[in-house]
Design an enzyme around this catalytic site. Structure first.
Site, PDB file in Angstrom:
ATOM      1  N   CYS A  54       0.765  -1.253   0.000  1.00  0.00           N
ATOM      2  CA  CYS A  54       0.000   0.000   0.000  1.00  0.00           C
ATOM      3  C   CYS A  54       0.796   1.303   0.000  1.00  0.00           C
ATOM      4  O   CYS A  54       0.621   2.124  -0.885  1.00  0.00           O
ATOM      5  CB  CYS A  54      -1.012   0.004   1.132  1.00  0.00           C
ATOM      6  N   HIS A 117      -1.351   6.781   4.924  1.00  0.00           N
ATOM      7  CA  HIS A 117      -0.248   5.823   4.809  1.00  0.00           C
ATOM      8  C   HIS A 117       1.027   6.365   4.160  1.00  0.00           C
ATOM      9  O   HIS A 117       1.818   5.604   3.613  1.00  0.00           O
ATOM     10  CB  HIS A 117      -0.715   4.561   4.076  1.00  0.00           C
TER      11      HIS A 117
END
Length: 498
Positions: A54, A117
């Site tokens: 990710c 993230h």
């Protein structure tokens, strides 16, 4: 709306597999809204992420640049998957220019909902990198944690935390129940309404993470899928996307809005049958540079502009969303750096095909390259024997001898080459004796040599870890009485086992 071509842009981004959509043949047919979105738009069976997990993939989406250029990799060990766990010291480099920063030139209002993230320390958060609004979290919803050893992950509204996962924002690990996706959906619908009423162009990055282990869904969806808890989460995401598209239509702005749906890596097949999605016919999954790790579901939707019911065989990448969004908004990309993303407008509007390679990186290593129907592997690795022997398997039920290797195998002198049209599962390497092999190798070699000649890697941002930088006392914790005491700083070189 100002000049023609000032369009709203939206992207959906989750962690799921190619085989999770009914339109790609998922047997239980539980994604009616995404299937309808494809019927009303353009489906991309050859769309890729920039990395098999990710954080680097999201960094690539927002910068239009490969992670090896934008710094989202590690040099601590060869070909490692590095991301941004709580103990990471780094984050998105201040030298990178993100899509929302560029869209400001045309007065776009940008919001991210869900998972960021790209680093959780204050200087790395979304509002410091071009986003005007944020509702969501800097990390995955791992946990629940014990506050003295590891804090629970904060949930932010703009630049201040509003609580933490498993505390104010509940996720029941036993039952899998959580209202987070519904909260994210309402945030998205409200943001769209506000911009539409004010007639402001907007960019919404809607990034829920319900399909990431530990998987969750709200009560209305729990137990409803034939696919277990992962299927429940998938149904809820599908329902949410249906509501978002219907909302655009009801506001009358669907003809001015480009919506793009994709994922940030393949389904995590090592999470076991209850927590894993499907990568359809493709080999392995998340963390690997086989097709299952990097080929993603992708749908573009723009009624009146993108012809309905089309399938494009274009080789696409999440990095193209950066360049294409700028093009649609009438903003030029930065000219002082290499941009890897292509402008897909001709593909979207005229169904053109643009010739381009896809580079499959794992950390600092170019593992494979795709040109046309062919994919050449320069390195193979699934995961280490050590991990594999502990029961962590990135290719369950799919071991291909000599391909899904458990040691890092170099094939630079003689790459493994597959024809992905005839062999999407990467099971039958083309014979090195054949003319076909020699022709493909010549073409690929030229592309790789050019790429490597021009490559200047960015400063690696994911080398250092430190328990003191975890989410102990995020901005806003004082008002909530949720600040925790950090341990002494004691940095170490992060260890990335795979």
């Amino acid at each position: 709306m100002g000049p023609i071509g000032r369009d709203e842009l939206k992207h959906h981004h989750h962690h799921m597999g190619w085989g999770d959509l009914g339109v790609f043949g998922e047997p239980s047919k539980e994604t009616p809204n995404l299937d309808l979105m494809a019927a009303q738009g353009m489906l991309f069976p050859n769309f890729y992420t920039a990395n098999p997990l990710c954080s680097p993939s999201r960094a690539a989406l927002l910068t239009g640049r490969l992670p090896v250029r934008n710094g989202f990799y590690t040099t601590n060990a060869h070909a490692r998957n590095a991301y941004t766990p709580q103990e990471i010291v780094g984050g998105i480099s201040p030298d990178e220019i993100l899509l929302p920063e560029l869209l400001k030139k045309k007065d776009y209002v940008s919001k991210i909902i869900g998972k960021w993230h790209l680093g959780h320390r204050t200087q790395y958060l979304p509002l410091k990198h071009g986003f005007d609004e944020w509702f969501g979290s800097p990390n995955c919803h791992f946990g629940p944690y014990n506050n003295s050893v590891c804090p629970n992950i904060p949930v932010y509204n703009n630049s201040e935390m509003k609580g933490r996962y498993y505390e104010e924002f509940e996720i029941n690990v036993k039952t899998g129940e959580s209202n987070l996706t519904q909260i994210y959906l309402k945030e998205g619908l409200d943001f769209i309404s506000q911009q539409a009423v004010a007639q402001r162009p907007f960019f919404l990055y809607w990034a829920p993470d319900a399909t990431h282990a530990p998987v969750y869904a709200s009560k209305r969806f729990l137990g409803k899928s034939q696919r277990g808890r992962y299927g429940d989460a998938m149904m809820e995401l599908d329902d949410s996307i249906g509501q978002i598209l219907a909302h655009l239509v009801s506001l009358g702005i669907h003809n001015k809005t480009l919506v793009f749906f994709t994922s940030d890596n393949g389904a995590a097949v090592m999470s076991g049958p209850l927590q894993s999605g499907s990568n359809g016919p493709f080999l392995c999954g998340k963390e690997t540079t086989f097709e299952g790790g990097m080929r993603e579901p992708a749908i573009a939707w723009w009624p009146g502009r993108i012809p309905a019911g089309t399938v494009s065989y274009q080789l696409g990448s999440v990095m193209d969303l950066f360049t294409t969004s700028l093009s649609v908004a009438g903003v030029l990309p930065p000219d002082d750096r290499v941009i890897d993303g292509l402008d897909l407008s001709p593909v979207l509007f005229n169904n053109s095909l643009l010739d381009r390679p896809i580079f499959y990186y794992r950390g600092n290593q170019l593992m494979a390259v795709r040109i046309g129907q062919y994919k050449a592997h320069y390195w193979t690795w699934s995961n280490s024997w050590e991990e594999f022997n502990k029961g962590i398997n990135f290719c369950p039920g799919q071991e291909v001898p000599g391909v899904t290797t458990h040691t890092q195998e170099e094939h630079t002198m003689q790459p493994l080459i597959f024809h992905l049209g005839q062999d999407p599962g990467e099971r039958y390497p083309i014979s090195v004796e054949s003319k076909e092999y020699r022709d493909v190798l010549r073409r690929v070699t030229a592309v790789v040599e050019q790429h490597q000649k021009d490559l200047i890697p960015g400063m690696p941002q994911l080398n250092m870890c430190d328990l003191a930088v975890m989410n102990w006392s995020p901005p806003g914790c004082e008002q909530l009485g949720k600040c925790l005491k950090a341990p002494e700083s004691n940095p170490w070189k992060c260890d990335w086992p795979h």
